[in-house]
Scaffold this active site. Sequence first.
Site, PDB file in Angstrom:
ATOM      1  N   ASP A   1      -0.050  -4.258   0.795  1.00  8.20           N
ATOM      2  CA  ASP A   1      -0.073  -2.913   0.997  1.00  8.20           C
ATOM      3  C   ASP A   1      -1.576  -2.328   1.067  1.00  8.20           C
ATOM      4  O   ASP A   1      -1.867  -1.282   0.870  1.00  8.20           O
ATOM      5  CB  ASP A   1       0.702  -2.126   0.054  1.00  8.20           C
TER       6      ASP A   1
ATOM      7  N   GLU B   1       5.573 -10.247   1.202  1.00  6.13           N
ATOM      8  CA  GLU B   1       5.772  -9.124   0.381  1.00  6.13           C
ATOM      9  C   GLU B   1       6.218  -7.677   0.829  1.00  6.13           C
ATOM     10  O   GLU B   1       5.649  -6.839   0.657  1.00  6.13           O
ATOM     11  CB  GLU B   1       4.484  -8.849  -0.620  1.00  6.13           C
TER      12      GLU B   1
ATOM     13  N   GLU C   1      -1.278   2.923  -0.858  1.00  4.52           N
ATOM     14  CA  GLU C   1      -0.446   1.763  -0.874  1.00  4.52           C
ATOM     15  C   GLU C   1       1.108   1.926  -0.208  1.00  4.52           C
ATOM     16  O   GLU C   1       1.650   1.184   0.520  1.00  4.52           O
ATOM     17  CB  GLU C   1      -0.395   0.886  -1.973  1.00  4.52           C
TER      18      GLU C   1
ATOM     19  N   HIS D   1      -7.337  -0.136 -12.329  1.00  3.95           N
ATOM     20  CA  HIS D   1      -8.200   0.068 -10.717  1.00  3.95           C
ATOM     21  C   HIS D   1      -7.526   1.096  -9.922  1.00  3.95           C
ATOM     22  O   HIS D   1      -8.307   1.434  -9.180  1.00  3.95           O
ATOM     23  CB  HIS D   1      -8.391  -1.397 -10.399  1.00  3.95           C
TER      24      HIS D   1
ATOM     25  N   ARG E   1      -6.561   3.641  -7.285  1.00  2.00           N
ATOM     26  CA  ARG E   1      -7.044   5.047  -6.780  1.00  2.00           C
ATOM     27  C   ARG E   1      -6.348   6.124  -7.374  1.00  2.00           C
ATOM     28  O   ARG E   1      -7.096   7.240  -7.663  1.00  2.00           O
ATOM     29  CB  ARG E   1      -7.076   4.944  -5.181  1.00  2.00           C
TER      30      ARG E   1
ATOM     31  N   HIS F   1     -12.718  -4.271 -13.232  1.00  3.38           N
ATOM     32  CA  HIS F   1     -12.780  -4.460 -11.492  1.00  3.38           C
ATOM     33  C   HIS F   1     -14.269  -3.799 -10.978  1.00  3.38           C
ATOM     34  O   HIS F   1     -14.844  -2.934 -11.744  1.00  3.38           O
ATOM     35  CB  HIS F   1     -11.947  -3.253 -11.067  1.00  3.38           C
TER      36      HIS F   1
END
Length: 382
Positions: free
Chosen positions: A98, A120, A134, A210, A212, A243
């Site tokens: 994604d 996936e 995503e 991490h 967004r 990250h």
Amino acid sequence: MDKLRVMTIFGTRPEAIKMAPLVKELERREGIESLCCVTAQHRQMLDSVLSIFGIVPRFDLDIMEPSQTLSTITSKCLLGLEKVFQEVRPDLVLVHGDTSTTFAGALAAFYQQVAVGHVEAGLRTWDRYSPFPEEMNRSMVGRLAELHFCPTRANRRNLAAEGIEKGVFVTGNTVIDALQTTVAEGFTFAEDVLNTLDYRGKKVILVTCHRRENYGRPMEDIMSALAHIARTHPEAELVYPVHLSPVVQECARRHLEGMENVRLIAPLDVEEMHNLMARSYLVMTDSGGLQEEAPALGKPVLVLRKETERPEAVQAGTVKLAGVEYDAIVSMADELLNDPAAYAEMAHAVNPYGDGRACRRIADAILYHFGRTDRPPEVFEG
Ligand code: UD1
Ligand code: UDP
């Protein structure tokens, strides 16, 4: 008969970890010519995975910029992939999951009228802004793809709810294939601090964060909750491979740097990560991949998000949604650190996401779809 040309396209760390065993499987199949193309949306974190699995991509778009936006990633991928398709025309393009690379890879293939397979497939929260971007990326790839490789039956039901019923295979998640090659007794870490931790005497909490949609207030709350947990639980040792996103680096360092029982370290290579997880007491994370790996290793997970597209391990009792608010995160961590019964209830190994045979099933399904074999792939009963 000509070999089937299958191009894998990926760009970030999690895609690479989950596609690497599939690239290897495709390379082993006589009827398939495997073409690997990376966008390098991530540079260092991608290269680390490529080198562990010994993959040398045929094409590398090298697109990463320090503060890249969703638009720059997507447009650079589209333009770069157009050139790749001028050079070779695959029969099938495989994308994973994604990310922006995933969506741009599927769209670029569609523009060339090349068939797309989605590895996936079918994960959904049904909230278009969470995870962002995503959830929308994977829904759009679902529309673009002809073949859909779902980790679980629940994922297949999600696709059916969107009217996608053709070309759908339930295979298990390839991350479990990867996990079977990395965890080893007596593993020695290259990150030396991990060799010195007292895994029996201390409660090692593995942390990652991490996403967004967590930037800003949620991430501030998460980091202050982690600092509080470290301060109030001297028996715990927080290990946090941070990250490389500058937003995450700044926030994590501001809240946690210098604390005695917090280790802020560089991102780990995947073997180190899996072996650290196998030795940890608890995992606190907003990562998708960690939510799949930790249950297979019998490690409880507190998810630092409001929702999850991976409900299987929540139902199995090894993963709990802690959310992104300070009080709830602190109290759920307190419970697992203070109450042995509550901990024991979550600390059992379950494997709803796969059995280590996903890549084999995906390769079988591809050959079946293209009429190269009459034998349909076996179904993963997860
Ligand atoms: C991306 C994916 C996300 C996935 C995550 C896995 C999108 C929109 N997001 O998010 O779905 O969960 O990867 O980690 O596709 N950076 C480096 N070196 C690296 C990797 C990253 O320096 O090897 C830094 C760069 O400054 C880069 C920034 O991290 O600009 C952010 O990377 P980006 O791919 O845009 O977003 P992620 O948050 O990593
Ligand atoms: N991972 C790793 N090193 C790290 C952090 C994560 O190898 O320092 C692995 C982790 O084991 C999992 C994958 O990276 O396989 C998850 O990636 P990430 O959390 O970046 O993305 P997500 O899964 O949330 O998309």
